[in-house]
Design an enzyme around this catalytic site. Sequence first.
Site, mmCIF file in Angstrom:
data_model
loop_
_atom_site.group_PDB
_atom_site.id
_atom_site.type_symbol
_atom_site.label_atom_id
_atom_site.label_comp_id
_atom_site.label_asym_id
_atom_site.label_seq_id
_atom_site.Cartn_x
_atom_site.Cartn_y
_atom_site.Cartn_z
ATOM 1 N N ARG A 118 0.838 -1.204 0.000
ATOM 2 C CA ARG A 118 0.000 0.000 0.000
ATOM 3 C C ARG A 118 0.872 1.254 0.000
ATOM 4 O O ARG A 118 0.382 2.338 -0.250
ATOM 5 C CB ARG A 118 -0.877 -0.001 1.249
ATOM 6 C CG ARG A 118 -1.809 -1.187 1.310
ATOM 7 C CD ARG A 118 -2.280 -1.414 2.727
ATOM 8 N NE ARG A 118 -3.175 -0.348 3.124
ATOM 9 C CZ ARG A 118 -4.508 -0.429 3.037
ATOM 10 N NH1 ARG A 118 -5.065 -1.529 2.611
ATOM 11 N NH2 ARG A 118 -5.260 0.573 3.384
ATOM 12 N N HIS A 128 -0.221 -26.776 11.711
ATOM 13 C CA HIS A 128 1.039 -27.526 11.746
ATOM 14 C C HIS A 128 0.879 -28.910 12.395
ATOM 15 O O HIS A 128 1.326 -29.917 11.847
ATOM 16 C CB HIS A 128 2.116 -26.748 12.504
ATOM 17 C CG HIS A 128 2.310 -25.352 12.010
ATOM 18 N ND1 HIS A 128 2.225 -25.012 10.680
ATOM 19 C CD2 HIS A 128 2.575 -24.189 12.659
ATOM 20 C CE1 HIS A 128 2.437 -23.705 10.543
ATOM 21 N NE2 HIS A 128 2.646 -23.186 11.732
HETATM 22 C C1 BG6 Z 1 3.851 -20.070 13.033
HETATM 23 C C2 BG6 Z 1 3.133 -19.621 14.268
HETATM 24 O O1 BG6 Z 1 2.939 -20.546 12.079
HETATM 25 O O2 BG6 Z 1 4.761 -21.117 13.369
HETATM 26 C C3 BG6 Z 1 4.117 -19.157 15.328
HETATM 27 O O3 BG6 Z 1 2.260 -18.553 13.933
HETATM 28 C C4 BG6 Z 1 5.144 -20.228 15.602
HETATM 29 O O4 BG6 Z 1 3.449 -18.803 16.525
HETATM 30 C C5 BG6 Z 1 5.760 -20.729 14.297
HETATM 31 O O5 BG6 Z 1 6.143 -19.682 16.439
HETATM 32 C C6 BG6 Z 1 6.655 -21.932 14.533
HETATM 33 O O6 BG6 Z 1 7.329 -22.236 13.351
HETATM 34 P P1 BG6 Z 1 8.766 -22.928 13.396
HETATM 35 O O7 BG6 Z 1 9.109 -23.161 11.962
HETATM 36 O O8 BG6 Z 1 9.679 -21.966 14.107
HETATM 37 O O9 BG6 Z 1 8.604 -24.191 14.170
#
Ligand code: BG6
Length: 484
Positions: free
Chosen positions: A49, A243
């Site tokens: 933006r 995840h």
């Molecule tokens: C993100 C979350 O999707 O994944 C975060 O929003 C989290 O809160 C992160 O810290 C963890 O990812 P990684 O790759 O560091 O395990």
Amino acid sequence: MTSRVSEPGVLVIFGGTGDLARRKLIPALASLAAGGLLHEAVQVLGISRSREHDDDSYRDLVRRACVDAGRADAIDPARFHFFSMPGGTPEEYQGLADRLGTLRSENELPPRHAFYLALPIAAMGKTIEALGAAGLAHAPDGGWTRIVVEKPFGHDLDSARALVDTTRRHFEETQVYRIDHYLGKETVQNLLAFRFGNAIFESLWNRDRIAAVEIMVAESVGVGDRGDYYDASGALRDMVQNHLAQLLTLVAMEVPPVIGAESVRYEKTKVLRSIAPITSRDVVFGQYAAGTIDGEAVPGYRDETGIDAGSTTETFAALKLEIMNWRWQGVPFYVRTGKRLPRRLTRIGVRFRSSPVCMFEHEGVCHVSSDVLILTLQPDEGFSLHIDVKKPGSLQELQRIPLTFRYRDQFDGLPDAYETLLHDVLEGDQTLFVHSEEVLESWRLLDPILADPPVAHPYKGGTWGPEAAAGWTLGEPALMREGR
Ligand code: BG6
């Protein structure tokens, strides 16, 4: 990620000056270019933006992002361009279409566009609608249009359904690349190789041989500067819906006919559909209080910036799940994640059933330990299989020892998840992206908990979470949390 050079085209990044672009996307493009995996004609158009930027200042930003990521000079900044869209009006989208046309003709590129929406959730639906309305959702013959969407995919089942519907009005599912960056991690992909590349494990991978499974994503960080976002989300939305659900499906899925987008995503969706409805008895929530991690004092959640002093948001969630199918019925799947735990550690533990009779007895104690497999997804990636050996000297005494594999002993580093995922977008491979049905199924499972969340028990920062969840594990805390 294949070792092929990507297809040529234009990558358009909405949110092109934002945190994700600077910390992840630009460095990933630089690494791909340095490795010869980014077609040399690929151009990147950053959009924001801001009226402050132009091509030159954007290229400065790109240079700085590359330097910060240790990738100085890995990619020619002249391949990056900037387009300002302060209002998101139809005229601006028309301007975008024109700009893309110019970029293509200047670089002799086919009409191939990937629109990466690195945007807050509130802007997602509007941008998808606007792209569709501007006629940018489809390309003429010989071209393609892909759209890349970052999590969160909605806030609950209704909002996720609305987002999926909006997307479907303009794009085919085959055009949509929903990113869960965990799927871009090498060790997460290795779950497929581990299970389906080694017949020895697949033949044991069922309720007859496995007693329990634990999936743990532990973080030592707190909410950092994302308080506003996090306080409205919590661990269930932020980590479990995406995840952890993805890790669970990869561990539990049936053998697909081939490793390809259609079959892998179909099998993963089936797992989510087979999970028994989750009730509040199957969930423990926690919220971190002040504590100490690695000798340093850390504040409590309610004292973090942007967090309401009376917030009840969970920073820890543990769930006990049951997959009601022939392979898994009766095997508990313990899923847990939390912030401000003692260390950053993502592990999957599998406890195999113990031997049916006692054959070894030492000092009156019968030895029936069960074998345990620990897959460490991060950090210090690898796995260890803990089995018993006879202790020298005694016929009856056994000792558990690990058979260990570490990535760092065999390979020179692992690519960042975003390198793999961006390359796959440009290659048109959707295997590591989330299908809309997976999104809807995971929200469907969690919606009852979101509607009536359990109270979040306080836990001290630097501990493994609330006492109420202490028993919801594989029963092997030393193997899951320490060493290998
Ligand atoms: C993100 C979350 O999707 O994944 C975060 O929003 C989290 O809160 C992160 O810290 C963890 O990812 P990684 O790759 O560091 O395990």
